[in-house]
Enzyme design. Structure first.
Site, PDB file in Angstrom:
ATOM      1  N   HIS A 236      28.014  38.946  19.217  1.00 28.03           N
ATOM      2  CA  HIS A 236      29.079  39.795  19.786  1.00 28.03           C
ATOM      3  C   HIS A 236      30.409  39.050  19.798  1.00 28.03           C
ATOM      4  O   HIS A 236      30.689  38.315  20.750  1.00 28.03           O
ATOM      5  CB  HIS A 236      28.702  40.206  21.216  1.00 28.03           C
ATOM      6  CG  HIS A 236      27.630  41.233  21.256  1.00 28.03           C
ATOM      7  ND1 HIS A 236      27.871  42.576  21.088  1.00 28.03           N
ATOM      8  CD2 HIS A 236      26.288  41.121  21.404  1.00 28.03           C
ATOM      9  CE1 HIS A 236      26.744  43.253  21.142  1.00 28.03           C
ATOM     10  NE2 HIS A 236      25.762  42.392  21.330  1.00 28.03           N
TER      11      HIS A 236
ATOM     12  N   LYS B  25      43.694  50.167  30.915  1.00 27.57           N
ATOM     13  CA  LYS B  25      44.316  49.789  32.193  1.00 27.57           C
ATOM     14  C   LYS B  25      45.509  48.844  32.007  1.00 27.57           C
ATOM     15  O   LYS B  25      46.554  49.023  32.632  1.00 27.57           O
ATOM     16  CB  LYS B  25      43.258  49.099  33.068  1.00 27.57           C
ATOM     17  CG  LYS B  25      43.641  48.939  34.495  1.00 27.57           C
ATOM     18  CD  LYS B  25      43.308  50.198  35.210  1.00 27.57           C
ATOM     19  CE  LYS B  25      43.388  50.125  36.688  1.00 27.57           C
ATOM     20  NZ  LYS B  25      42.855  51.369  37.279  1.00 27.57           N
TER      21      LYS B  25
ATOM     22  N   GLY C   3      24.419  48.566  20.238  1.00 24.29           N
ATOM     23  CA  GLY C   3      23.795  49.682  20.948  1.00 24.29           C
ATOM     24  C   GLY C   3      22.360  49.346  21.259  1.00 24.29           C
ATOM     25  O   GLY C   3      21.799  48.403  20.696  1.00 24.29           O
TER      26      GLY C   3
ATOM     27  N   GLU D  53      33.244  40.147  20.456  1.00 27.88           N
ATOM     28  CA  GLU D  53      34.195  40.718  21.415  1.00 27.88           C
ATOM     29  C   GLU D  53      34.130  40.094  22.800  1.00 27.88           C
ATOM     30  O   GLU D  53      35.044  40.261  23.598  1.00 27.88           O
ATOM     31  CB  GLU D  53      33.984  42.239  21.515  1.00 27.88           C
ATOM     32  CG  GLU D  53      32.660  42.690  22.126  1.00 27.88           C
ATOM     33  CD  GLU D  53      31.487  42.768  21.137  1.00 27.88           C
ATOM     34  OE1 GLU D  53      31.542  42.081  20.104  1.00 27.88           O
ATOM     35  OE2 GLU D  53      30.515  43.481  21.416  1.00 27.88           O
TER      36      GLU D  53
ATOM     37  N   CYS E 239      26.168  43.532  15.839  1.00 24.26           N
ATOM     38  CA  CYS E 239      24.844  43.623  16.463  1.00 24.26           C
ATOM     39  C   CYS E 239      24.074  44.817  15.885  1.00 24.26           C
ATOM     40  O   CYS E 239      23.750  44.817  14.705  1.00 24.26           O
ATOM     41  CB  CYS E 239      24.992  43.697  17.990  1.00 24.26           C
ATOM     42  SG  CYS E 239      23.414  43.433  18.835  1.00 24.26           S
ATOM     43  N   TYR E 240      23.811  45.851  16.681  1.00 32.12           N
ATOM     44  CA  TYR E 240      23.116  47.026  16.132  1.00 32.12           C
ATOM     45  C   TYR E 240      23.896  47.572  14.931  1.00 32.12           C
ATOM     46  O   TYR E 240      23.304  48.029  13.945  1.00 32.12           O
ATOM     47  CB  TYR E 240      22.984  48.110  17.214  1.00 32.12           C
ATOM     48  CG  TYR E 240      22.505  49.429  16.652  1.00 32.12           C
ATOM     49  CD1 TYR E 240      21.156  49.631  16.370  1.00 32.12           C
ATOM     50  CD2 TYR E 240      23.405  50.455  16.356  1.00 32.12           C
ATOM     51  CE1 TYR E 240      20.711  50.823  15.816  1.00 32.12           C
ATOM     52  CE2 TYR E 240      22.977  51.652  15.808  1.00 32.12           C
ATOM     53  CZ  TYR E 240      21.620  51.826  15.542  1.00 32.12           C
ATOM     54  OH  TYR E 240      21.196  53.002  14.983  1.00 32.12           O
TER      55      TYR E 240
ATOM     56  N   SER F  56      46.787  58.992  44.797  1.00 28.18           N
ATOM     57  CA  SER F  56      46.011  58.162  45.725  1.00 28.18           C
ATOM     58  C   SER F  56      46.744  56.868  46.051  1.00 28.18           C
ATOM     59  O   SER F  56      46.396  56.174  46.999  1.00 28.18           O
ATOM     60  CB  SER F  56      44.667  57.811  45.092  1.00 28.18           C
ATOM     61  OG  SER F  56      44.872  56.919  44.006  1.00 28.18           O
ATOM     62  N   GLY F  57      47.760  56.544  45.226  1.00 28.23           N
ATOM     63  CA  GLY F  57      48.441  55.269  45.424  1.00 28.23           C
ATOM     64  C   GLY F  57      47.837  54.173  44.570  1.00 28.23           C
ATOM     65  O   GLY F  57      48.330  53.061  44.521  1.00 28.23           O
ATOM     66  N   GLY F  58      46.726  54.478  43.888  1.00 25.18           N
ATOM     67  CA  GLY F  58      46.154  53.529  42.938  1.00 25.18           C
ATOM     68  C   GLY F  58      47.049  53.446  41.707  1.00 25.18           C
ATOM     69  O   GLY F  58      47.976  54.245  41.545  1.00 25.18           O
ATOM     70  N   VAL F  59      46.769  52.479  40.831  1.00 21.95           N
ATOM     71  CA  VAL F  59      47.641  52.243  39.673  1.00 21.95           C
ATOM     72  C   VAL F  59      47.749  53.488  38.790  1.00 21.95           C
ATOM     73  O   VAL F  59      48.850  53.911  38.419  1.00 21.95           O
ATOM     74  CB  VAL F  59      47.097  51.066  38.820  1.00 21.95           C
ATOM     75  CG1 VAL F  59      48.001  50.807  37.631  1.00 21.95           C
ATOM     76  CG2 VAL F  59      46.973  49.818  39.669  1.00 21.95           C
ATOM     77  N   ASP F  60      46.614  54.099  38.469  1.00 24.20           N
ATOM     78  CA  ASP F  60      46.631  55.189  37.496  1.00 24.20           C
ATOM     79  C   ASP F  60      47.427  56.402  37.995  1.00 24.20           C
ATOM     80  O   ASP F  60      48.306  56.911  37.296  1.00 24.20           O
ATOM     81  CB  ASP F  60      45.203  55.630  37.139  1.00 24.20           C
ATOM     82  CG  ASP F  60      44.349  54.472  36.650  1.00 24.20           C
ATOM     83  OD1 ASP F  60      44.939  53.443  36.265  1.00 24.20           O
ATOM     84  OD2 ASP F  60      43.111  54.592  36.652  1.00 24.20           O
ATOM     85  N   SER F  61      47.103  56.862  39.202  1.00 24.14           N
ATOM     86  CA  SER F  61      47.809  58.062  39.663  1.00 24.14           C
ATOM     87  C   SER F  61      49.278  57.745  39.958  1.00 24.14           C
ATOM     88  O   SER F  61      50.147  58.599  39.781  1.00 24.14           O
ATOM     89  CB  SER F  61      47.115  58.700  40.870  1.00 24.14           C
ATOM     90  OG  SER F  61      47.161  57.870  41.993  1.00 24.14           O
ATOM     91  N   SER F  62      49.580  56.515  40.344  1.00 18.44           N
ATOM     92  CA  SER F  62      50.977  56.162  40.625  1.00 18.44           C
ATOM     93  C   SER F  62      51.809  56.161  39.347  1.00 18.44           C
ATOM     94  O   SER F  62      52.935  56.665  39.311  1.00 18.44           O
ATOM     95  CB  SER F  62      51.076  54.771  41.258  1.00 18.44           C
ATOM     96  OG  SER F  62      50.426  54.766  42.494  1.00 18.44           O
TER      97      SER F  62
END
Ligand code: XMP
Length: 508
Positions: free
Chosen positions: A169, A366, A55, A171, A82-83, A223-229
């Site tokens: 880090h 995602k 952070g 990650e 880190c922090y 919308s046809g995007g991945v999420d809404s589809s």
């Protein structure tokens, strides 16, 4: 769901999502919560391990005061990054100081690989450091297990209490053996059993959605995007024709995109509505050249159209959204029924009096949404679709947006896409841009004065930073030649070789 859980406590660092995703990639469930969570709440979650993220703060600032120190006495393994390491050490009586010069970038770290946390990691390995403070003295009972040239206390451990800290880090990809460090924490320290997968996710969500909405009707902006589809497909499985999908076609989609969306969703067990709103959007965009104004106009018009259509379905009681877990993490965990900010329908639930919001993907990353989409049988081209901005081609046509310009851009973009798809170039996102510039050319014996098209292609894992893709010249030449020969109105093509930053991925 009763998976073992790793709790990721967020102290405002930019990599929290990456940490949580890496853990899930190792088949261990992760949950991100605010760093100010109480020890009691942590107890209720019953995690097998806790990660304190990085952070921007100093342990002498407010967030350290907000941290409930009892979390460190729950007997649950903790890894501070880190922090997070500074906070761990500061809270337990170590000493944190400001570095004379901050340390940013990849450096060599010497690590004691007899520690559980560094098992299998090289004794000297490359890590990403990014800090202005550092631990000067570890707390009592802790051993220093790593150092770099500039940071004498780069990693600490108290194996009896199962508390660990790393200043670097693990990650990020730049820490070359970082994933091994995270896996060591999960499997050696927390004894995780890798019990998380998306095995029955679809069935669970179907049951949950049915219980929530009963016989009510649900409206989704598709919308046809991945999420809404994926959300639409999952909801269709759960409630069939009780689901109304409204696809607002703003006429700013790529070639054939609107028809492709219609052909997939009109066949599904749901009520599909395509609203042809191209003329409305173009009318509103007439004469507008400022990119921010264009975005605002499109966002507002989208909301009007959606609302108008939604009102036709008086019995609709729920609004469904393709919100995913990063949307929630980014909004600081204070989410609940808040509308995804870039979803263009903000404010609608209040106006339309919905009983509630249904978000069947809101716990997924995602890549997990893609896995669910695949299990639901959606075609690969839809699941692996590259991101497409909400305002569509309006931000890829520089200056005023007209149908003529969108048509030219669609044709050039289609050629670019076809050629890249046929090649084996690895690229995260690519598209053509219709620059507002017109240039002189010669075709046959005629002078032309036509548009300059720019090609953009980037490689990135998070879209926050990106490198331009070195597409081979031979391929660029072929694309350029096809565009100027096949697309009327274009007589020149250039290739964008800037990275992000300082550029953005989109041109507007
Ligand atoms: P930039 O241009 O900011 O884009 O580097 C980063 C990523 O976000 C996408 N993008 C958008 N997505 N609405 C969206 O849903 C928008 O207004 C928008 N603007 C940019 C862009 O395509 C890239 O993947």
């Amino acid at each position: 769901m009763s998976n073992q859980t790793i709790l990721v406590l967020d102290f405002g660092g930019q990599y929290k999502e990456l940490i949580a995703r890496s853990i899930r990639d190792a088949k261990v469930y992760s949950l991100v919560k605010s760093g100010s969570i109480s020890a009691d709440e942590v107890r209720k979650i019953n995690p097998i391990g806790i990660i304190l993220t990085g952070g921007p703060n100093s342990v002498y600032g407010d967030s350290a005061q907000e941290f409930d120190a009892d979390i460190l006495s729950l007997g649950v393994p903790v890894l501070g990054i880190c922090y997070g390491m500074q906070l761990l050490c500061h809270t337990l009586g170590g000493h944190v100081v400001s570095c004379k010069t901050s340390e940013f970038g990849v450096t060599k770290a010497n690590l004691d690989n007899s520690s559980e946390i560094f098992k299998g990691v090289s004794a000297v390995t490359k890590v990403l450091m990014s800090h202005s403070d550092r631990v000067e003295r570890a707390p009592e009972g802790f051993k220093v297990i790593g150092h770099t040239a500039k940071c004498p206390v780069c990693a600490v451990e108290n194996p009896e209490k199962r508390l660990y800290g790393v200043q670097f880090h693990p990650e990020v990809e730049l820490s070359v053996e970082g994933q091994q460090v995270l896996r060591n924490f999960l499997f050696n320290v927390c004894k995780a059993s890798a019990d998380y997968d998306l095995g029955d996710y679809i069935e669970r969500k179907i049951k949950e959605v049915r219980e929530t909405v009963g016989n009510d009707t649900v409206i989704l902006g598709l919308s046809g995007g991945v999420d809404s589809s994926v959300a639409a497909t999952l909801l269709s499985r759960a409630i069939g024709k009780q689901l109304i999908c409204i696809f607002v076609d703003h006429g700013l989609m790529r070639e054939n995109e609107g028809d492709e969306i219609e052909s997939i969703f009109s066949k599904m067990d749901l009520h599909f509505v395509r609203v042809d709103a191209e003329a409305r959007f173009l009318e509103k965009l007439k004469g507008v050249t400022d990119p921010e104004k264009k975005r605002k106009i499109i966002g507002a018009e989208f909301a009007y159209v959606f609302e108008e259509e939604a009102r036709k379905f008086e019995n609709a009681r729920y609004l469904a959204q393709g919100t995913i877990y990063p949307d929630i993490i980014e909004s600081g965990g204070k989410h609940n029924a808040v509308i995804k900010s870039h979803h263009n329908v903000g404010g609608l639930p209040e106006k339309l009096n919905f009983k509630g919001v249904v978000e069947p993907l809101n716990g997924l990353f995602k890549n997990e949404v893609r896995i669910v989409g695949k299990k639901l049988g959606l075609p690969d081209y839809l699941i692996n679709r590259q991101p497409f901005p909400g305002p569509g081609l309006a931000v890829r046509v520089m200056g005023e947006v007209t149908k003529e310009k969108c048509d030219i851009l669609r044709k050039a973009d289609k050629i670019y896409r076809d050629e890249i798809e046929k090649s084996n170039v690895k690229v995260s996102q690519y598209f053509a841009v219709l620059t507002g510039v017109r240039t002189v050319g010669v075709m046959g014996d005629y002078r032309t004065y036509d548009y300059l098209v720019a090609l953009r292609a980037v490689n990135t894992s998070d879209f926050m930073t990106a490198q331009y893709t070195p597409i081979p010249h031979r391929l660029l030449q072929k694309i350029s030649s096809r565009i100027v020969n096949e697309v009327k109105g274009v007589n020149r093509v250039c290739y964008d070789i800037t990275s992000k930053p300082p550029s953005t991925i989109e041109w507007e």
